[in-house]
Scaffold this active site. Structure first.
Site, mmCIF file in Angstrom:
data_model
loop_
_atom_site.group_PDB
_atom_site.id
_atom_site.type_symbol
_atom_site.label_atom_id
_atom_site.label_comp_id
_atom_site.label_asym_id
_atom_site.label_seq_id
_atom_site.Cartn_x
_atom_site.Cartn_y
_atom_site.Cartn_z
ATOM 1 C CB SER A 156 3.078 -0.843 3.121
ATOM 2 O OG SER A 156 4.207 -0.465 2.366
ATOM 3 C CE1 TYR A 169 0.016 -2.079 -1.654
ATOM 4 C CE2 TYR A 169 1.912 -0.854 -0.808
ATOM 5 C CZ TYR A 169 1.123 -1.997 -0.823
ATOM 6 O OH TYR A 169 1.450 -3.053 -0.003
#
Length: 250
Positions: A156, A169
């Site tokens: 990500s 995350y």
């Protein structure tokens, strides 16, 4: 090797390959599984929700693609033994594994650092980092039975540059990048290649959860990203390893 900014796969480019996709029940995982099957692969569908996996299985069979296999597994609770047993089953059924796409992931909630709660942190680390490590470790002997195996992790943008409120995350994706780099470096003299894909902003339920006010119609769909997912699983990417690649290049 020059990595393409886009890739057009020829029909059958994944013919006879066996590819395991985690989080295959919906979103990017489902689209990747369908796409791999479309291009000739026998896909192993892994996810925690059996009825979702069954629906994907039915779609693949109805389309006339190679019959897939289903592995219902909740990565939050799975142990090292679960992954070892799965590897033994794949070895017995298929004799090898040509590709492994680590797509499953937990987002948690966006929250200030001081409000991160330990159970959420531990669940995200378990699903996003520990489970892929244990799964890859168990599957390495089966992957090494393939002539040109490929392992793809999902990263990500917040795993390359930290961003406020993305807490567990983001940290899990920094860890994913590190895991990929270490594995790629260790396996550099072998035929097994290891890379990361950063999907970017994509029209998925996880994205909608993170950005509830966003107009999803302005986002790329999972299908728009499949060029890179196909490229990294195909023999056209032999020699590409240790790379963190963007499915939506700037």
């Amino acid at each position: 090797m020059q990595i393409p900014q886009h890739y057009s796969a020829v029909p059958g480019v994944l013919q006879d390959k066996v590819i395991l996709v985690t989080g295959a029940g919906d979103g990017i995982g489902k689209t990747a599984a369908m796409t791999y099957a479309q291009y000739g692969a026998t896909v192993i569908l892994l996810g925690k929700t059996t009825n979702k996996l069954t629906a994907v299985y039915d779609e693949i069979v109805a389309a006339g693609y190679p019959e897939p296999a289903i592995v219902p597994l909740d990565m939050k609770g799975a142990t090292k033994k679960h992954y070892q047993d799965m590897a033994a089953t794949i070895q017995a059924e298929f004799g090898r594994l040509d590709g492994l796409l680590h797509n499953a992931g937990l987002l948690g909630v966006l929250t200030p650092f001081e409000h991160i709660d330990l159970p959420t942190w531990q669940d995200i680390m378990q699903v996003n980092v520990t489970a892929p490590m244990l799964m890859t470790q168990a599957l390495l002997p089966v992957l090494k039975q393939s002539a040109h195996p490929s392992v793809v992790f999902t990263s990500s943008g917040v795993g390359r540059k930290g961003r406020a409120f993305w807490g567990p995350y983001a940290v899990s994706k920094f860890a994913t990048e590190g895991l990929m780099q270490i594995l790629a470096d260790e396996l550099d003299q072998t035929s097994l290649r290891v890379n990361c894909i950063n999907p970017g902003a994509t029209r998925t339920s996880m994205r909608a959860k993170a950005y509830p006010g966003e107009d999803a119609q302005q986002l790329k769909t999972p299908a728009d990203l499949m060029w890179l997912y196909l490229y990294l699983m195909s023999d056209d990417s032999i020699g590409v390893t240790g790379q963190s690649l963007d499915a939506q290049p700037k």
